[in-house]
Design a protein around this motif. Structure first.
Motif, PDB file in Angstrom:
ATOM      1  N   VAL A 248       0.833  -1.214   0.000  1.00 47.53           N
ATOM      2  CA  VAL A 248       0.000   0.000   0.000  1.00 47.53           C
ATOM      3  C   VAL A 248       0.863   1.258   0.000  1.00 47.53           C
ATOM      4  O   VAL A 248       2.054   1.216   0.319  1.00 47.53           O
ATOM      5  CB  VAL A 248      -0.934   0.033   1.247  1.00 47.53           C
ATOM      6  N   GLN A 249       0.217   2.369  -0.374  1.00 47.48           N
ATOM      7  CA  GLN A 249       0.884   3.664  -0.249  1.00 47.48           C
ATOM      8  C   GLN A 249       0.819   4.081   1.214  1.00 47.48           C
ATOM      9  O   GLN A 249      -0.160   3.803   1.898  1.00 47.48           O
ATOM     10  CB  GLN A 249       0.161   4.709  -1.086  1.00 47.48           C
ATOM     11  N   TYR A 250       1.854   4.763   1.673  1.00 42.21           N
ATOM     12  CA  TYR A 250       1.883   5.217   3.045  1.00 42.21           C
ATOM     13  C   TYR A 250       1.938   6.744   3.052  1.00 42.21           C
ATOM     14  O   TYR A 250       2.713   7.320   2.288  1.00 42.21           O
ATOM     15  CB  TYR A 250       3.115   4.634   3.764  1.00 42.21           C
ATOM     16  N   PRO A 251       1.167   7.436   3.858  1.00 42.51           N
ATOM     17  CA  PRO A 251       0.316   6.943   4.939  1.00 42.51           C
ATOM     18  C   PRO A 251      -1.166   6.778   4.577  1.00 42.51           C
ATOM     19  O   PRO A 251      -1.972   6.526   5.479  1.00 42.51           O
ATOM     20  CB  PRO A 251       0.467   8.051   5.989  1.00 42.51           C
ATOM     21  N   SER A 252      -1.541   6.884   3.286  1.00 43.36           N
ATOM     22  CA  SER A 252      -2.973   6.780   2.964  1.00 43.36           C
ATOM     23  C   SER A 252      -3.487   5.352   3.125  1.00 43.36           C
ATOM     24  O   SER A 252      -4.682   5.133   3.277  1.00 43.36           O
ATOM     25  CB  SER A 252      -3.223   7.250   1.528  1.00 43.36           C
ATOM     26  N   MET A 253      -2.586   4.365   3.075  1.00 43.88           N
ATOM     27  CA  MET A 253      -2.914   2.945   3.150  1.00 43.88           C
ATOM     28  C   MET A 253      -3.738   2.488   1.941  1.00 43.88           C
ATOM     29  O   MET A 253      -4.421   1.464   2.000  1.00 43.88           O
ATOM     30  CB  MET A 253      -3.658   2.564   4.454  1.00 43.88           C
ATOM     31  N   GLU A 254      -3.651   3.237   0.838  1.00 42.63           N
ATOM     32  CA  GLU A 254      -4.351   2.830  -0.386  1.00 42.63           C
ATOM     33  C   GLU A 254      -3.536   1.760  -1.102  1.00 42.63           C
ATOM     34  O   GLU A 254      -2.331   1.935  -1.309  1.00 42.63           O
ATOM     35  CB  GLU A 254      -4.485   4.018  -1.334  1.00 42.63           C
ATOM     36  N   ARG A 255      -4.210   0.705  -1.502  1.00 40.92           N
ATOM     37  CA  ARG A 255      -3.538  -0.401  -2.171  1.00 40.92           C
ATOM     38  C   ARG A 255      -3.029   0.032  -3.547  1.00 40.92           C
ATOM     39  O   ARG A 255      -3.733   0.747  -4.267  1.00 40.92           O
ATOM     40  CB  ARG A 255      -4.536  -1.542  -2.331  1.00 40.92           C
ATOM     41  N   ARG A 276      -1.170 -15.873  10.969  1.00 43.78           N
ATOM     42  CA  ARG A 276      -1.390 -16.641  12.201  1.00 43.78           C
ATOM     43  C   ARG A 276      -0.444 -17.836  12.249  1.00 43.78           C
ATOM     44  O   ARG A 276      -0.254 -18.524  11.248  1.00 43.78           O
ATOM     45  CB  ARG A 276      -2.813 -17.199  12.240  1.00 43.78           C
ATOM     46  N   PHE A 277       0.122 -18.052  13.430  1.00 41.94           N
ATOM     47  CA  PHE A 277       0.905 -19.269  13.689  1.00 41.94           C
ATOM     48  C   PHE A 277       0.224 -19.915  14.885  1.00 41.94           C
ATOM     49  O   PHE A 277       0.297 -19.375  16.006  1.00 41.94           O
ATOM     50  CB  PHE A 277       2.365 -18.918  13.994  1.00 41.94           C
ATOM     51  N   GLY A 278      -0.510 -21.008  14.651  1.00 45.71           N
ATOM     52  CA  GLY A 278      -1.343 -21.563  15.721  1.00 45.71           C
ATOM     53  C   GLY A 278      -2.394 -20.537  16.101  1.00 45.71           C
ATOM     54  O   GLY A 278      -3.061 -19.960  15.233  1.00 45.71           O
ATOM     55  N   ASN A 279      -2.496 -20.227  17.418  1.00 50.38           N
ATOM     56  CA  ASN A 279      -3.506 -19.260  17.875  1.00 50.38           C
ATOM     57  C   ASN A 279      -2.985 -17.831  17.895  1.00 50.38           C
ATOM     58  O   ASN A 279      -3.671 -16.932  18.367  1.00 50.38           O
ATOM     59  CB  ASN A 279      -3.959 -19.612  19.301  1.00 50.38           C
ATOM     60  N   THR A 280      -1.758 -17.639  17.440  1.00 51.34           N
ATOM     61  CA  THR A 280      -1.135 -16.318  17.581  1.00 51.34           C
ATOM     62  C   THR A 280      -1.070 -15.601  16.246  1.00 51.34           C
ATOM     63  O   THR A 280      -0.519 -16.124  15.277  1.00 51.34           O
ATOM     64  CB  THR A 280       0.289 -16.463  18.160  1.00 51.34           C
ATOM     65  N   ARG A 281      -1.641 -14.398  16.220  1.00 42.14           N
ATOM     66  CA  ARG A 281      -1.611 -13.597  15.002  1.00 42.14           C
ATOM     67  C   ARG A 281      -0.475 -12.584  15.145  1.00 42.14           C
ATOM     68  O   ARG A 281      -0.453 -11.792  16.088  1.00 42.14           O
ATOM     69  CB  ARG A 281      -2.959 -12.883  14.843  1.00 42.14           C
ATOM     70  N   LEU A 282       0.463 -12.633  14.204  1.00 39.85           N
ATOM     71  CA  LEU A 282       1.611 -11.715  14.231  1.00 39.85           C
ATOM     72  C   LEU A 282       1.517 -10.755  13.053  1.00 39.85           C
ATOM     73  O   LEU A 282       1.035 -11.124  11.974  1.00 39.85           O
ATOM     74  CB  LEU A 282       2.928 -12.495  14.136  1.00 39.85           C
ATOM     75  N   ILE A 283       2.004  -9.520  13.269  1.00 41.51           N
ATOM     76  CA  ILE A 283       2.105  -8.569  12.161  1.00 41.51           C
ATOM     77  C   ILE A 283       3.552  -8.142  11.993  1.00 41.51           C
ATOM     78  O   ILE A 283       4.339  -8.174  12.944  1.00 41.51           O
ATOM     79  CB  ILE A 283       1.200  -7.319  12.348  1.00 41.51           C
ATOM     80  N   ASP A 284       3.892  -7.762  10.771  1.00 37.03           N
ATOM     81  CA  ASP A 284       5.231  -7.226  10.495  1.00 37.03           C
ATOM     82  C   ASP A 284       5.101  -6.382   9.227  1.00 37.03           C
ATOM     83  O   ASP A 284       4.101  -6.496   8.495  1.00 37.03           O
ATOM     84  CB  ASP A 284       6.239  -8.365  10.297  1.00 37.03           C
ATOM     85  N   ASN A 285       6.067  -5.530   8.986  1.00 37.58           N
ATOM     86  CA  ASN A 285       5.990  -4.726   7.763  1.00 37.58           C
ATOM     87  C   ASN A 285       7.343  -4.182   7.383  1.00 37.58           C
ATOM     88  O   ASN A 285       8.291  -4.197   8.182  1.00 37.58           O
ATOM     89  CB  ASN A 285       4.989  -3.570   7.940  1.00 37.58           C
ATOM     90  N   LEU A 286       7.396  -3.714   6.140  1.00 38.95           N
ATOM     91  CA  LEU A 286       8.588  -3.041   5.608  1.00 38.95           C
ATOM     92  C   LEU A 286       8.120  -1.690   5.088  1.00 38.95           C
ATOM     93  O   LEU A 286       7.198  -1.620   4.260  1.00 38.95           O
ATOM     94  CB  LEU A 286       9.176  -3.874   4.467  1.00 38.95           C
ATOM     95  N   TYR A 287       8.744  -0.638   5.597  1.00 35.10           N
ATOM     96  CA  TYR A 287       8.377   0.721   5.193  1.00 35.10           C
ATOM     97  C   TYR A 287       9.493   1.254   4.310  1.00 35.10           C
ATOM     98  O   TYR A 287      10.657   1.292   4.729  1.00 35.10           O
ATOM     99  CB  TYR A 287       8.190   1.580   6.449  1.00 35.10           C
ATOM    100  N   LEU A 288       9.151   1.628   3.085  1.00 30.11           N
ATOM    101  CA  LEU A 288      10.148   2.136   2.137  1.00 30.11           C
ATOM    102  C   LEU A 288       9.795   3.570   1.760  1.00 30.11           C
ATOM    103  O   LEU A 288       8.989   3.806   0.846  1.00 30.11           O
ATOM    104  CB  LEU A 288      10.155   1.262   0.870  1.00 30.11           C
ATOM    105  N   PRO A 289      10.378   4.550   2.477  1.00 29.96           N
ATOM    106  CA  PRO A 289      10.078   5.943   2.145  1.00 29.96           C
ATOM    107  C   PRO A 289      10.615   6.273   0.754  1.00 29.96           C
ATOM    108  O   PRO A 289      11.674   5.757   0.373  1.00 29.96           O
ATOM    109  CB  PRO A 289      10.804   6.758   3.218  1.00 29.96           C
ATOM    110  N   TYR A 290       9.883   7.089   0.027  1.00 32.80           N
ATOM    111  CA  TYR A 290      10.338   7.473  -1.320  1.00 32.80           C
ATOM    112  C   TYR A 290      11.551   8.381  -1.198  1.00 32.80           C
ATOM    113  O   TYR A 290      11.569   9.326  -0.421  1.00 32.80           O
ATOM    114  CB  TYR A 290       9.218   8.208  -2.057  1.00 32.80           C
ATOM    115  N   GLN A 291      12.605   8.018  -1.954  1.00 31.97           N
ATOM    116  CA  GLN A 291      13.808   8.845  -1.923  1.00 31.97           C
ATOM    117  C   GLN A 291      14.008   9.513  -3.267  1.00 31.97           C
ATOM    118  O   GLN A 291      13.988   8.831  -4.283  1.00 31.97           O
ATOM    119  CB  GLN A 291      15.027   7.980  -1.580  1.00 31.97           C
ATOM    120  N   LEU A 292      14.158  10.833  -3.240  1.00 25.61           N
ATOM    121  CA  LEU A 292      14.362  11.589  -4.491  1.00 25.61           C
ATOM    122  C   LEU A 292      15.665  11.192  -5.162  1.00 25.61           C
ATOM    123  O   LEU A 292      16.630  10.862  -4.510  1.00 25.61           O
ATOM    124  CB  LEU A 292      14.386  13.084  -4.173  1.00 25.61           C
TER     125      LEU A 292
END
Ligand code: AMP
Length: 292
Positions: A248-255, A276-292
């Protein structure tokens, strides 16, 4: 370190330190406790940038869905107080549910659009609970700066939107994700994982690293192609159950549209995962700011 448990106590404690330390700024780190090095990085940054630092620990019931882990969410008040002291926190706010929600609350804060996808889609009402409690905490602590981890990148975008829209007089400071040496993003929920689940959960940070290399090396890779590679990589782990993989685009979160070439985008990119791994839901992400 002052420990405050009521609204009157937290207001009085902040006021007292502001009076004792003229021209000081207040940094604020809201958490749900069971603190780890991710939280510690926020607390240390607050202590570095402000003369007064406030930590709150509150497992906020209204941001949990009916079948989520509210009842079993891990807690360790004495360990948390110890770490807070080591990280330069001056005041810890530890309200009870009755203190935060003394009668049936009739007001909720709801940010539109930014909350619709990703965790907002899989956890209905979650972000309304987050923005409502954060607004209440801001009104009690009145911080100059508030520190949030990019581990919850959508949360940062939602809170920044709320602060802008409601003219809240606080600066939001996003802080980088802290990881274990093997790449697993620190989370209070990691304590739920069995050894095997934890081993398989490494696929999250691995697939994000792989995505990062692919975008760098193949500027023509499309959003759909990258999404596919990530999904296949995660699915190779037998117990990994994907909730979402989103680019998605950040920070609008538009796909991004499926055919968009990510290497040619002139906007910040967020690749976000919930698995989800078993009963545990995990989140992770990679943020790539646009560089001129
Ligand atoms: P929580 O207690 O999980 O609600 O998190 C409280 C704050 O700590 C939020 O702003 C989170 O984004 C942040 N946080 C949690 N885990 C990490 C991490 N691994 N790295 C950086 N910040 C984190």
């Amino acid at each position: 370190m002052i420990v405050a448990r009521t609204v009157e106590e937290i207001r009085a404690a902040v006021q007292q330190l502001r009076t004792n330390r003229p021209n000081s700024t207040v940094g604020f780190v809201p958490t749900m406790g069971y603190l780890h090095e991710g939280h510690a990085s926020l607390m240390r940054k607050s202590a570095e940038q402000n003369e007064i630092s406030v930590l709150s620990i509150f497992v906020n019931p209204i941001q949990f869905g009916p079948n989520e882990d509210l009842e079993r969410y891990p807690r360790n008040e004495s360990g948390d107080l110890q770490l807070a002291g080591q990280c330069g926190i001056d005041i810890v706010f530890l309200p009870s549910v009755e203190v935060m929600y003394p009668q049936a609350t009739k007001t909720k804060i709801r940010v539109a659009e930014v909350t619709e996808g990703l965790c907002g889609a899989s956890r209905p009402g979650h972000f309304d609970g987050v923005t409502t409690v954060v607004a209440k905490l801001f009104n009690m602590v009145k911080p100059d700066r508030a520190y949030f981890g990019l581990k919850d990148a959508q949360q940062v975008a939602v809170i920044q939107q709320m602060v802008n829209d409601l003219n809240m007089d606080v600066q939001i400071i996003p802080c980088p994700i802290v990881r274990e040496t093997d790449g697993l993003a620190l989370s209070s929920r990691n304590v739920y994982l069995s050894d095997e689940e934890r081993r398989q959960a490494l696929v999250l940070s691995e697939s994000l690293q792989m995505a990062h290399s692919l975008i760098r090396e193949q500027s023509t890779i499309t959003a759909a192609e990258l999404n596919d590679v990530i999904v296949k990589h995660i699915q190779a782990m037998p117990i990994a159950d994907i909730d979402y993989v989103e680019i998605v685009q950040y920070p609008s979160m538009e796909r991004f549209a499926a055919s968009v070439k990510l290497g040619e985008q002139k906007s910040d990119i967020l690749i976000a995962l919930a698995v989800r791994f078993g009963n545990t839901r995990l989140i992770d992400n990679l943020y790539l700011p646009y560089q001129l």
